[in-house]
Design an enzyme around this catalytic site. Structure first.
Site, PDB file in Angstrom:
ATOM      1  N   ASP A  99       0.864  -1.167   0.000  1.00 42.12           N
ATOM      2  CA  ASP A  99       0.000   0.000   0.000  1.00 42.12           C
ATOM      3  C   ASP A  99       0.906   1.224   0.000  1.00 42.12           C
ATOM      4  O   ASP A  99       1.897   1.256   0.715  1.00 42.12           O
ATOM      5  CB  ASP A  99      -0.850  -0.005   1.278  1.00 42.12           C
ATOM      6  CG  ASP A  99      -2.285   0.402   1.034  1.00 42.12           C
ATOM      7  OD1 ASP A  99      -2.468   1.509   0.506  1.00 42.12           O
ATOM      8  OD2 ASP A  99      -3.186  -0.365   1.379  1.00 42.12           O
ATOM      9  N   ASP A 201      -3.212   4.584  -2.422  1.00 42.94           N
ATOM     10  CA  ASP A 201      -4.358   5.037  -1.642  1.00 42.94           C
ATOM     11  C   ASP A 201      -4.949   6.315  -2.243  1.00 42.94           C
ATOM     12  O   ASP A 201      -4.212   7.223  -2.621  1.00 42.94           O
ATOM     13  CB  ASP A 201      -3.856   5.313  -0.215  1.00 42.94           C
ATOM     14  CG  ASP A 201      -4.975   5.498   0.784  1.00 42.94           C
ATOM     15  OD1 ASP A 201      -5.792   4.581   0.926  1.00 42.94           O
ATOM     16  OD2 ASP A 201      -5.022   6.565   1.437  1.00 42.94           O
ATOM     17  N   GLU A 264      -6.524   3.227  -6.045  1.00 41.57           N
ATOM     18  CA  GLU A 264      -7.831   3.211  -5.371  1.00 41.57           C
ATOM     19  C   GLU A 264      -8.638   4.407  -5.874  1.00 41.57           C
ATOM     20  O   GLU A 264      -8.243   5.560  -5.670  1.00 41.57           O
ATOM     21  CB  GLU A 264      -7.672   3.311  -3.849  1.00 41.57           C
ATOM     22  CG  GLU A 264      -9.026   3.183  -3.145  1.00 41.57           C
ATOM     23  CD  GLU A 264      -9.076   3.805  -1.754  1.00 41.57           C
ATOM     24  OE1 GLU A 264      -9.976   3.438  -0.979  1.00 41.57           O
ATOM     25  OE2 GLU A 264      -8.253   4.682  -1.448  1.00 41.57           O
ATOM     26  N   HIS A 325     -11.024  -3.513   3.050  1.00 41.13           N
ATOM     27  CA  HIS A 325     -11.044  -3.153   4.466  1.00 41.13           C
ATOM     28  C   HIS A 325     -11.913  -1.931   4.773  1.00 41.13           C
ATOM     29  O   HIS A 325     -11.977  -1.505   5.927  1.00 41.13           O
ATOM     30  CB  HIS A 325      -9.603  -2.902   4.928  1.00 41.13           C
ATOM     31  CG  HIS A 325      -8.990  -1.737   4.193  1.00 41.13           C
ATOM     32  ND1 HIS A 325      -8.695  -1.783   2.845  1.00 41.13           N
ATOM     33  CD2 HIS A 325      -8.667  -0.498   4.597  1.00 41.13           C
ATOM     34  CE1 HIS A 325      -8.205  -0.609   2.467  1.00 41.13           C
ATOM     35  NE2 HIS A 325      -8.179   0.189   3.513  1.00 41.13           N
ATOM     36  N   ASP A 326     -12.517  -1.346   3.749  1.00 42.17           N
ATOM     37  CA  ASP A 326     -13.378  -0.173   3.957  1.00 42.17           C
ATOM     38  C   ASP A 326     -14.846  -0.476   3.702  1.00 42.17           C
ATOM     39  O   ASP A 326     -15.681   0.420   3.855  1.00 42.17           O
ATOM     40  CB  ASP A 326     -12.973   0.955   2.984  1.00 42.17           C
ATOM     41  CG  ASP A 326     -11.575   1.475   3.230  1.00 42.17           C
ATOM     42  OD1 ASP A 326     -11.161   1.529   4.398  1.00 42.17           O
ATOM     43  OD2 ASP A 326     -10.901   1.829   2.240  1.00 42.17           O
TER      44      ASP A 326
HETATM   45  C1  GLC Z   1      -8.378   4.869   1.801  1.00 45.40           C
HETATM   46  C2  GLC Z   1      -8.168   3.678   2.704  1.00 45.40           C
HETATM   47  C3  GLC Z   1      -8.899   3.904   3.983  1.00 45.40           C
HETATM   48  C4  GLC Z   1      -8.333   5.125   4.647  1.00 45.40           C
HETATM   49  C5  GLC Z   1      -8.380   6.332   3.714  1.00 45.40           C
HETATM   50  C6  GLC Z   1      -7.505   7.436   4.193  1.00 45.40           C
HETATM   51  O1  GLC Z   1      -9.687   4.994   1.405  1.00 45.40           O
HETATM   52  O2  GLC Z   1      -8.548   2.523   2.038  1.00 45.40           O
HETATM   53  O3  GLC Z   1      -8.829   2.802   4.836  1.00 45.40           O
HETATM   54  O4  GLC Z   1      -9.048   5.427   5.819  1.00 45.40           O
HETATM   55  O5  GLC Z   1      -7.901   6.013   2.426  1.00 45.40           O
HETATM   56  O6  GLC Z   1      -6.161   7.116   4.002  1.00 45.40           O
END
Ligand code: GLC
Length: 529
Positions: A99, A201, A264, A325-326
Site C-alpha cells: 500500500d 491510496d 484506489e 477493508h473499507d
Molecule cells: C483509503 C483507505 C482507507 C483510509 C483512507 C484514508 O480509502 O482505504 O482505509 O481510511 O484512504 O487514508
C-alpha cells in the site's frame, strides 16, 4: 493479444496486516505472522498479496497516517522481517504489493512538523496551507471524508491546513515538484527491496482545484448518509492534472520490470477509465469497485459488466473487487448463499480479481460491542453504520480459543461462529465455500479462457446472468442464478459435448444438455463441447 504479464493472468489477495496472523502474542497481526501463513496463501492459488500499510504510524487511521514511509511500525516487526517476507513470498512465486499512501501523511511526519513550524519554513508549501476568510472562517466548504470541516486552524502560524481525512492526516501538495521527487524516492526504496507493485491510496484525490473553489451541494444527499456526500466532490478530487502525477509514478515503476500500479478510485465508470491515462501512461489497474456498490440482481450486474467491459481503453486491462477493508463483507451484504455465486462471478469475469482475506471462508459481519470500536470514522460519525471494524476482524484459522490468530484476545473480536467458520474446518469440507474458492482458482489457472479470454454476454433473463469466456478454441459458459428460486436456463451454442465442470454447490460433473436446471443461488460453469 495482450502480453500475459502476471498481474493480468493472476489473482491478488488483500491482507489487512493487523488481522492476518499474530506471531508475538500482542493480539495484533504482524509481518512474521504473514510469513508463517504464506503456505496457505500459496496453496489457495493466488499470485500476489497486497498488504495494507505496515509503515511507522501513530495509527490514528490504522496505518493510513504514515510518519515514516521507509520504516516499519514496531507492531508489525522490522525491516529485516519485511525482507524475509519478500524472500519467502518470492520463493513461493508470490508477488508482494505494498500500500502506498501519498495523498496525506501523519501530522507527526517530520515533513509536516517542519511545515507547520513557520510560514517561511522550506517545507511550508509541501502541504496545503490557506488563510482564513476575512471573517475568520474556513477557506472553503470542503468536508472531511470522516465528517466535519476538512480545514484545521494552526494557532502558531495563523493559517488553516487541509485534510481530506482526519485532522491528523494533512494532505500533501502534489503540485510541488519536491513532494513528487521525495515520493518517487519512497517508491524506489521499496522497489529496490523487491516489491512488485503498489496499491495507491485515494489516488484520485492527489490534486485539488488550484483556486480551492467551493464544492456544490449534492441534491441527492439526505440525513443518514455520510457528511462527505452532502457535497459533490467537483473541486476537491479528480482534477485533470492528477494524470501527470500518476504518469510520474508510472515512469518510476517502468524503470523496473513488470511492476504493477493499482489505484484506489471511487468514481463512475466513465471517469474511472480515464485513470488508465493517456496512451496507458496511468494506473495498470484502476480499482473497479462496482460489484461492491451495485444492487445485487442479474439485470444490474449484467449492465455494469457490459458497460465496464466496453469502456476499457484499447490495451487496458479490467479488474474486479468484491470487498476490502473499507466496505461491508460480501457475505454480510448479500448473504452466505449468494456469496458463493459472487465468488464464481469474481473469478470468472474478464479482468484481474482482487480477493479480500476471509471472504474465502465466508466471513460475514462481526458484531463489534460499543466499547471495542476502533475505527476513527465510527468515532467521528457514530451510529450511522459507517464502522469499518466489522470487515477488519482477525482471520479465523482453526477452532481454538483465539481461532489460531493469536494466543491472546485479538484487537477486534472474532465472529461468533468462529469454531466452525475457520480454515481448518472448512478446508476439510468438500462442499465448503473455501473448497469452492480453491476449485474456482484452479480452473482459472488451468483455463486461459477464464484468465485472459474475451468476455461475451449471453443472456440476462429474470435472475439469470450468463456470459461466455473465449480464448483460442476454448469456451466456457458461466450461468449464475442470482435469485433464490430454481430456474431452467437454455444454454445455446454450447455444443453437443458440453459439460458442467463446476457448480457452486460442488456436486455436479455431468453433460450440460440444451436446457440446464439451476437450483436457487446456484452458479455453474459449462465447458463447451
Ligand atoms: C483509503 C483507505 C482507507 C483510509 C483512507 C484514508 O480509502 O482505504 O482505509 O481510511 O484512504 O487514508
Amino acid at each position: 493479444m495482450p502480453a500475459q504479464t502476471w498481474w493480468k493472468k493472476g489473482i491478488v489477495y488483500q491482507i489487512y496486516p493487523r488481522s492476518f496472523q499474530d506471531s508475538n502474542g500482542d493480539g495484533v497481526g504482524d509481518l512474521k505472522g504473514i510469513a508463517t501463513r504464506l503456505d496457505y496463501v500459496h496453496e489457495l492459488g493466488v499470485d500476489a498479496i497486497w498488504i495494507s500499510p505496515i509503515y511507522a504510524s501513530p495509527m490514528k487511521d490504522f496505518g493510513y497516517d504514515v510518519s515514516d514511509y521507509c520504516g516499519i511500525h514496531p507492531l508489525f516487526g522490522t525491516i529485516e522481517d519485511f525482507d524475509d517476507l519478500i524472500r519467502e513470498a518470492h520463493g513461493r512465486d508470490l508477488k508482494v504489493i505494498l500500500d502506498f499512501v501519498p495523498n496525506h501523511t501523519s501530522d507527526q511526519h517530520p515533513w509536516f512538523v517542519e511545515s507547520r513550524s513557520s510560514r517561511t519554513n522550506p517545507k511550508r508549501d509541501w502541504y496545503l496551507w490557506r488563510d482564513a476568510k476575512p471573517d475568520g472562517s474556513v477557506p472553503n466548504n470542503w468536508v472531511s471524508n470522516f465528517g466535519g470541516s476538512a480545514w484545521t486552524w494552526d494557532e502558531a502560524t495563523g493559517q488553516f491546513y487541509y485534510h481530506a481525512f482526519l485532522v491528523e492526516q494533512p494532505d500533501l501538495n502534489w503540485r510541488n515538484p519536491q513532494v513528487r521527487e521525495a515520493m518517487h524516492d519512497v517508491l524506489r526504496f521499496w522497489l529496490d527491496r523487491g516489491v512488485d507493485g503498489f496499491r495507491v491510496d485515494v489516488i484520485w484525490h492527489l490534486i485539488k482545484d488550484a483556486q480551492f473553489r467551493d464544492n456544490p451541494p449534492n441534491p441527492a444527499w439526505h440525513a443518514g448518509r455520510p457528511e462527505i456526500d452532502s457535497l459533490l466532490q467537483v473541486y476537491s478530487t479528480d482534477q485533470p492534472e492528477v494524470h501527470d502525477v500518476i504518469a510520474g509514478m508510472r515512469s518510476v515503476l517502468d524503470a523496473y520490470p513488470e511492476r504493477v500500479l493499482i489505484g484506489e478510485i471511487y468514481l463512475p465508470t466513465e471517469r474511472l477509465v480515464t485513470y488508465y491515462g493517456k496512451d496507458l501512461s496511468g494506473a495498470d489497474l484502476p480499482f473497479n469497485f462496482q460489484l461492491i456498490q451495485t444492487a445485487w440482481n442479474a439485470r444490474a450486474i449484467a449492465k455494469l459488466v457490459d458497460e465496464y467491459d466496453a469502456a476499457i481503453p484499447v490495451g487496458g486491462w479490467p479488474n474486479w473487487v468484491l470487498g476490502n477493508h473499507d466496505q461491508p463483507r460480501i457475505a454480510a451484504r448479500i448473504g452466505a448463499a449468494q456469496a458463493r455465486v459472487a465468488a464464481m462471478l469474481l473469478l470468472t469475469l474478464r479482468g484481474t480479481p482482487t480477493m479480500y482475506y476471509g471472504d474465502e471462508i465466508g466471513l460475514a459481519r462481526v458484531e463489534i460491542p460499543p466499547e471495542r470500536v476502533q475505527d476513527p470514522w465510527e468515532k467521528n460519525e457514530p451510529g450511522l453504520g459507517f464502522n469499518r471494524d466489522p470487515e477488519r476482524t482477525p482471520m479465523q484459522w482453526d477452532g481454538s480459543a483465539h481461532a489460531g490468530f493469536s494466543t491472546v484476545e485479538p484487537w477486534l473480536p472474532l465472529a461468533g461462529d468462529h469454531a466452525s467458520c475457520n480454515v481448518a474446518a472448512l478446508g476439510g469440507e468438500p462442499a465448503s465455500i473455501l473448497s469452492l474458492y480453491r476449485r474456482l482458482i484452479v480452473l482459472r489457472r488451468e483455463m486461459p479462457a477464464l484468465s485472459i479470454g474475451d468476455y461475451v454476454p449471453v443472456s440476462t433473463e429474470g435472475a439469470l446472468f450468463a456470459y461466455r469466456r473465449k480464448q483460442g478454441g476454448q469456451e466456457v459458459t458461466v450461468l449464475l442464478n442470482l435469485g433464490s428460486e430454481s430456474m431452467t436456463a437454455s444454454v445455446p451454442e454450447c455444443g453437443p459435448g458440453a459439460r458442467i465442470v463446476l457448480s457452486t454447490f460442488l456436486d455436479r460433473d455431468e453433460p450440460a444438455g440444451d436446457e440446464l436446471r439451476l437450483r436457487p443461488n446456484e452458479g455453474v460453469l459449462v465447458v463447451n463441447g
